[in-house]
Motif scaffolding. Structure first.
Motif, PDB file in Angstrom:
ATOM      1  N   ASP A 194       0.847  -1.194   0.000  1.00 52.99           N
ATOM      2  CA  ASP A 194       0.000   0.000   0.000  1.00 52.99           C
ATOM      3  C   ASP A 194       0.885   1.247   0.000  1.00 52.99           C
ATOM      4  OD1 ASP A 194       0.878   0.568   2.572  1.00 52.99           O
ATOM      5  OD2 ASP A 194      -0.827  -0.422   3.503  1.00 52.99           O
ATOM      6  N   GLU A 195       0.255   2.395   0.012  1.00 52.15           N
ATOM      7  CA  GLU A 195       1.015   3.630  -0.190  1.00 52.15           C
ATOM      8  C   GLU A 195       1.977   3.950   0.955  1.00 52.15           C
ATOM      9  OE1 GLU A 195      -1.558   6.854  -1.147  1.00 52.15           O
ATOM     10  OE2 GLU A 195      -2.172   5.972  -3.059  1.00 52.15           O
ATOM     11  N   ALA A 196       1.783   3.334   2.095  1.00 50.74           N
ATOM     12  CA  ALA A 196       2.654   3.615   3.239  1.00 50.74           C
ATOM     13  C   ALA A 196       3.898   2.728   3.261  1.00 50.74           C
ATOM     14  CB  ALA A 196       1.872   3.437   4.541  1.00 50.74           C
ATOM     15  N   HIS A 197       4.061   1.869   2.242  1.00 48.61           N
ATOM     16  CA  HIS A 197       5.182   0.931   2.256  1.00 48.61           C
ATOM     17  C   HIS A 197       5.972   1.001   0.965  1.00 48.61           C
ATOM     18  CE1 HIS A 197       2.448  -0.611   5.317  1.00 48.61           C
ATOM     19  NE2 HIS A 197       3.500  -1.166   5.885  1.00 48.61           N
ATOM     20  N   THR A 198       7.283   0.736   1.092  1.00 44.19           N
ATOM     21  CA  THR A 198       8.198   0.776  -0.047  1.00 44.19           C
ATOM     22  C   THR A 198       9.058  -0.485  -0.039  1.00 44.19           C
ATOM     23  OG1 THR A 198       8.332   3.176   0.210  1.00 44.19           O
ATOM     24  CG2 THR A 198      10.008   2.133  -1.168  1.00 44.19           C
ATOM     25  N   VAL A 199       9.198  -1.122  -1.198  1.00 43.89           N
ATOM     26  CA  VAL A 199      10.027  -2.328  -1.275  1.00 43.89           C
ATOM     27  C   VAL A 199      11.500  -1.973  -1.073  1.00 43.89           C
ATOM     28  CG1 VAL A 199      10.208  -2.182  -3.799  1.00 43.89           C
ATOM     29  CG2 VAL A 199      10.588  -4.380  -2.650  1.00 43.89           C
TER      30      VAL A 199
END
Lengths: 172, 172
Positions: free
Chosen positions: A137-142
């Motif tokens: 989701d928008e709150a997470h980054t790989v």
């Protein structure tokens, strides 16, 4: 003997551990992943922030979506690994600290995979924006995608050279 | 038993290891630091980049300059620790990858200190621009300052809570 850690543990976690490029078909269970997490969760993060999040890619449909987002050289091994984990940072705060702490925890997670007697194949070559959009989701980054399993035939490339102590450590 | 790593090693590196806030006066030798580096250098970085650099703060003059740059709550323990290490990233490329890789290596280094039977006290509270200016050249950026030694009296705060497996791991 400057190290207290047993030679067996040194080999398992560091000296003999290698990034695997092929895997056997032996599955990696949720119990193994739980044991890994329940070990490495104790390693420190600044302000105990713990931003690491893990997405286990288990369904064939999800695996196929992920493989398409990997760099060409990473596709075959990501398709074949018994388990693939997407490691992400919870960047609700978008802070430099969250990114730093999540990277710390990626390192701990890789060593935890090794502590379970498994090989890790961490990869940085993928369409990061695509992985974020498809799996987070928008709150997470790989931060990394990691193949996990028992090493298969010809699993290892040659060990790449490491910097010497003198190249890394100075004294003032 | 999902983990292959011995229970003793699990305790040494993860379960019983704690951030130390006081230290005994027992010195930490260069041989110990060399053994730590020669172990953790094998842990992986993306593209084998190895951006971590370590500055050992050994002279009383350098220690004094560093203590002045620490946050008030970190000054007394930084003044008293047997050894203080500044962990920095070689950011010649100023890339996101260098920062990520250096953070991975900070985590490995902390576990290496524990593998030597020593306690690490990693700290993030300091004047980062001041540390860069006083101790590093323009191609390097401080990532953490770590006190190293044997734990002294009342070395430990209570263990802070950790996220559960269910809070961190999801499956698709």
């Amino acid at each position: 003997m400057s190290l207290v850690l047993s030679p067996e543990a040194q080999d398992l976690l560091f000296r003999e551990a290698r990034t695997a490029n092929t895997f056997t078909t032996e599955p990696v269970s949720d119990e193994q992943v739980r044991a890994i997490y329940d070990l490495v969760k104790y390693a420190p993060t600044a302000m105990n922030q713990q931003p690491l999040r893990v997405v286990l890619v288990r369904s064939p449909q999800a695996r196929e979506r992920l493989v398409r987002l990997m760099a060409p050289g990473n596709q075959a091994k990501t398709a074949a690994a018994p388990l693939v984990a997407i490691l992400a940072a919870d960047e609700a705060l978008r802070s430099r600290t969250a990114t730093f702490n999540a990277a710390l925890q990626v390192g701990y997670f890789i060593l935890g995979v090794r502590a379970a007697g498994l090989a890790a194949g961490p990869m940085a070559g993928y369409d990061a924006a695509g992985v974020d959009k498809e799996f987070l989701d928008e709150a997470h980054t790989v931060l990394a995608v990691v193949n996990i399993g028992r090493p298969g035939p010809d699993a290892w490339f040659d060990r790449l050279p490491r910097l010497t102590y003198e190249e890394v450590v100075t004294t003032v």
